[in-house]
Design an enzyme around this catalytic site. Structure first.
Site, PDB file in Angstrom:
ATOM      1  N   ARG A 108      32.198  44.566  39.784  1.00 15.87           N
ATOM      2  CA  ARG A 108      33.496  45.249  39.734  1.00 15.87           C
ATOM      3  C   ARG A 108      33.268  45.561  38.360  1.00 15.87           C
ATOM      4  O   ARG A 108      33.912  44.356  37.780  1.00 15.87           O
ATOM      5  CB  ARG A 108      34.167  44.584  40.436  1.00 15.87           C
ATOM      6  CG  ARG A 108      36.129  45.275  40.590  1.00 15.87           C
ATOM      7  CD  ARG A 108      36.815  44.924  41.184  1.00 15.87           C
ATOM      8  NE  ARG A 108      36.969  45.524  42.616  1.00 15.87           N
ATOM      9  CZ  ARG A 108      37.921  45.984  43.207  1.00 15.87           C
ATOM     10  NH1 ARG A 108      39.502  45.883  43.297  1.00 15.87           N
ATOM     11  NH2 ARG A 108      37.446  46.853  45.034  1.00 15.87           N
ATOM     12  N   HIS A 135      33.338  54.112  45.384  1.00 13.21           N
ATOM     13  CA  HIS A 135      33.302  52.968  45.830  1.00 13.21           C
ATOM     14  C   HIS A 135      32.441  52.916  47.306  1.00 13.21           C
ATOM     15  O   HIS A 135      33.276  52.796  47.927  1.00 13.21           O
ATOM     16  CB  HIS A 135      35.231  52.854  45.389  1.00 13.21           C
ATOM     17  CG  HIS A 135      35.604  50.869  46.490  1.00 13.21           C
ATOM     18  ND1 HIS A 135      34.546  50.196  46.504  1.00 13.21           N
ATOM     19  CD2 HIS A 135      36.925  50.468  46.793  1.00 13.21           C
ATOM     20  CE1 HIS A 135      35.463  49.366  46.697  1.00 13.21           C
ATOM     21  NE2 HIS A 135      36.808  49.548  46.591  1.00 13.21           N
ATOM     22  N   GLN A 138      33.328  50.734  50.413  1.00 11.32           N
ATOM     23  CA  GLN A 138      34.881  50.850  51.076  1.00 11.32           C
ATOM     24  C   GLN A 138      34.193  51.975  51.679  1.00 11.32           C
ATOM     25  O   GLN A 138      35.069  51.770  52.901  1.00 11.32           O
ATOM     26  CB  GLN A 138      35.786  51.372  50.039  1.00 11.32           C
ATOM     27  CG  GLN A 138      37.146  52.156  50.907  1.00 11.32           C
ATOM     28  CD  GLN A 138      37.799  51.148  51.431  1.00 11.32           C
ATOM     29  OE1 GLN A 138      37.885  50.002  50.500  1.00 11.32           O
ATOM     30  NE2 GLN A 138      38.401  50.842  52.479  1.00 11.32           N
ATOM     31  N   ASP A 226      44.746  57.433  49.092  1.00 10.49           N
ATOM     32  CA  ASP A 226      45.036  55.965  48.037  1.00 10.49           C
ATOM     33  C   ASP A 226      45.765  56.223  47.274  1.00 10.49           C
ATOM     34  O   ASP A 226      46.907  57.664  46.822  1.00 10.49           O
ATOM     35  CB  ASP A 226      43.420  55.989  47.398  1.00 10.49           C
ATOM     36  CG  ASP A 226      42.871  55.160  46.820  1.00 10.49           C
ATOM     37  OD1 ASP A 226      43.221  53.982  47.468  1.00 10.49           O
ATOM     38  OD2 ASP A 226      41.656  54.607  46.161  1.00 10.49           O
ATOM     39  N   CYS A 265      42.588  52.573  51.612  1.00  8.73           N
ATOM     40  CA  CYS A 265      41.251  51.622  51.486  1.00  8.73           C
ATOM     41  C   CYS A 265      42.431  50.213  51.057  1.00  8.73           C
ATOM     42  O   CYS A 265      41.442  49.072  51.063  1.00  8.73           O
ATOM     43  CB  CYS A 265      40.548  52.105  50.136  1.00  8.73           C
ATOM     44  SG  CYS A 265      41.382  52.507  48.703  1.00  8.73           S
ATOM     45  N   ARG A 293      35.717  45.367  55.782  1.00  9.98           N
ATOM     46  CA  ARG A 293      35.170  45.237  54.501  1.00  9.98           C
ATOM     47  C   ARG A 293      33.876  43.948  54.579  1.00  9.98           C
ATOM     48  O   ARG A 293      32.936  44.518  54.611  1.00  9.98           O
ATOM     49  CB  ARG A 293      35.757  45.231  53.484  1.00  9.98           C
ATOM     50  CG  ARG A 293      37.358  46.441  53.281  1.00  9.98           C
ATOM     51  CD  ARG A 293      36.041  47.095  52.665  1.00  9.98           C
ATOM     52  NE  ARG A 293      35.392  47.147  51.493  1.00  9.98           N
ATOM     53  CZ  ARG A 293      35.905  46.294  50.398  1.00  9.98           C
ATOM     54  NH1 ARG A 293      37.254  47.322  49.911  1.00  9.98           N
ATOM     55  NH2 ARG A 293      34.794  46.482  49.173  1.00  9.98           N
TER      56      ARG A 293
HETATM   57  N1   CP Z   1      40.102  48.317  48.911  1.00 14.95           N
HETATM   58  C1   CP Z   1      39.737  47.512  48.164  1.00 14.95           C
HETATM   59  O1   CP Z   1      38.377  47.707  47.265  1.00 14.95           O
HETATM   60  O2   CP Z   1      40.638  46.616  47.572  1.00 14.95           O
HETATM   61  P1   CP Z   1      40.111  45.379  46.779  1.00 14.95           P
HETATM   62  O3   CP Z   1      40.542  45.764  45.271  1.00 14.95           O
HETATM   63  O4   CP Z   1      41.573  44.541  47.099  1.00 14.95           O
HETATM   64  O5   CP Z   1      39.203  44.808  46.674  1.00 14.95           O
HETATM   65  N1  NVA Z   2      41.491  54.037  43.535  1.00 15.21           N
HETATM   66  C1  NVA Z   2      41.501  52.613  43.711  1.00 15.21           C
HETATM   67  C2  NVA Z   2      40.565  52.136  44.554  1.00 15.21           C
HETATM   68  C3  NVA Z   2      41.291  50.471  45.035  1.00 15.21           C
HETATM   69  C4  NVA Z   2      40.396  49.936  45.514  1.00 15.21           C
HETATM   70  C5  NVA Z   2      40.865  51.865  41.813  1.00 15.21           C
HETATM   71  O1  NVA Z   2      40.492  52.245  41.529  1.00 15.21           O
HETATM   72  O2  NVA Z   2      42.059  52.023  41.903  1.00 15.21           O
END
Ligand code: CP
Ligand code: NVA
Length: 308
Positions: A108, A135, A138, A226, A265, A293
Site C-alpha cells: 500500500r 484500490h 476493495q 467514500d 469501503c 475483504r
Molecule cells: N477500505 C480499506 O482499504 O480500509 P483500510 O484503509 O482500513 O485498509
Molecule cells: N479513498 C480512500 C480509501 C481508503 C480505503 C483513500 O485513499 O484514503
C-alpha cells in the site's frame, strides 16, 4: 508469466468472476468457524505473504493477515517508515530482497508507479493494496457483497457520490470488465480518472459523470461513496464545500430504487460523505463489505499464486 494484481485488468473479467465464485464457495464452506482456522485444503500452506504499508490501514492489513492464515500460510507485515525503504532504499532493491523471503508481496503506497516498480523487480506476485490511483482489492470485496445480496452484475446500475478517487477508478474498471453501469455524481474538478472511464466505455459499460447528486442516484440499484479527503490529500476547505451536495443522506438514498443497497469501503466520516441513518440503516451492507475483504483477498492470493 508472473500474475501481478496492480489493477483488476491484470486479471481480466473471467479471472475476477472465478475469484468471486471461489470466494463465495470458501466463505460458505467455513460458516461459523473460528476465524483463524485454516480451510481444509490449506492451498497456501508454507507460503509467506509480505505486506508493506506506506499508508495507514485497518481493513486491508487485518483482512490480508486473516486471509493468508486461512489459506494455511503466514503473514509478514512491515511499516514503510520502519523499513530501510523509509531511509531511501529503493523499491527495486526492496522488491528483490522481499522476493527471497516471501511468496507474494502486497504493498500500500501513494504513487502508483511504486507498485509498478515493485512488480518490475520482484520475482513473486505483487498485489496493490491501494495507491493514489486505484484500490482493486476493495472492489473484489464490493462485487462479492453485491452478488451475496442477490443482485446480478450485468446491467446493474451503480451510483457513486462525491470524490472521483482511487476507489471509483477501480469500480469503473470493474464495470468495463463485468458489464455494469455507473453514474457518478461528482463536483467539477473532482471527476474520475479519464483513462479508466475511456477503457470501461470501450468495453461497453455506460459510465456517466453528472454534476447533480439526485440525477446520479435516480434508478440506482446501489449507492456507493467514500471519504471526501483520501490519504495524502489536504483537508482543503474548498474541496469539502464542493462535496457537500453529494452527502448520502436519507433523502438522497430515497431517490434510488426502493431496494437499493449502500456500500462504503470505510473508514467513514460520518456527517461528511454519509449520515448515520444511512450507514447504520437497513439498506447498508458496509459490515458485510468489510468482512468480505478477507474472502476476496483469499481468492486474489490464490489467483496470483496460480491456484485459481
Ligand atoms: N477500505 C480499506 O482499504 O480500509 P483500510 O484503509 O482500513 O485498509
Ligand atoms: N479513498 C480512500 C480509501 C481508503 C480505503 C483513500 O485513499 O484514503
Amino acid at each position: 508469466m508472473m500474475r501481478h494484481f496492480l489493477n483488476l485488468s491484470d486479471a481480466g473479467g473471467d479471472a475476477v468472476a472465478a475469484m468471486l465464485n471461489d470466494a463465495l464457495d470458501r466463505k460458505a464452506g467455513r460458516a461459523g468457524w473460528p476465524k483463524g482456522k485454516a480451510d481444509p485444503d490449506a492451498p497456501l500452506a508454507d507460503h509467506v505473504l509480505a505486506m508493506v504499508f506506506e499508508k495507514n490501514s485497518t481493513r486491508t492489513r487485518a483482512s490480508f493477515e486473516v486471509a493468508i492464515r486461512q489459506l494455511g500460510g503466514a503473514p509478514m507485515v512491515m511499516a514503510g517508515d520502519q523499513m530501510q525503504l523509509g531511509r531511501g532504499e529503493s523499491i527495486a532493491d526492496t522488491a528483490r530482497v522481499l522476493s527471497r523471503y516471501a511468496d507474494a508481496i502486497m504493498i500500500r503506497t501513494d504513487d502508483h508507479s511504486k507498485v509498478e516498480d515493485m512488480a518490475a523487480h520482484a520475482s513473486v506476485p505483487v498485489i496493490n493494496g491501494l495507491t493514489d490511483l486505484s484500490h482493486p482489492c476493495q472492489i473484489v470485496a464490493d462485487l462479492l457483497t453485491i452478488l451475496e445480496s442477490g443482485k446480478a452484475l450485468p446491467g446493474l446500475e451503480l451510483a457513486w457520490l462525491g470524490d472521483g478517487n482511487n476507489v471509483l477508478s477501480s469500480l469503473i474498471e470493474a464495470a468495463g470488465l463485468l458489464g455494469f453501469n455507473i453514474r457518478a455524481g461528482c463536483p467539477q474538478g473532482y471527476e474520475p480518472d479519464a483513462a479508466f472511464v475511456d477503457a470501461a466505455r470501450a468495453q461497453g459499460a455506460r459510465i456517466d459523470i453528472v454534476a447533480d447528486a439526485r440525477e446520479a442516484v435516480a434508478g440506482a440499484d446501489l449507492v456507493v461513496t467514500d471519504t471526501w479527503v483520501s490519504m495524502g490529500q489536504d483537508h482543503a476547505h474548498n474541496k469539502l464545500a464542493a462535496m457537500a451536495p453529494y452527502q448520502v443522506d436519507e433523502r438522497l438514498m430515497g431517490a434510488a430504487k426502493g431496494d437499493a443497497l449502500f456500500l462504503h469501503c470505510l473508514p467513514a466520516h460520518r456527517g461528511e460523505e454519509v449520515v448515520d441513518a444511512v450507514i447504520d440503516g437497513p439498506q447498508s451492507r458496509v459490515w458485510d463489505e468489510a468482512e468480505n475483504r478477507v474472502h476476496a483477498q483469499k481468492s486474489i492470493l490464490l489467483w496470483a499464486l496460480g491456484k485459481l
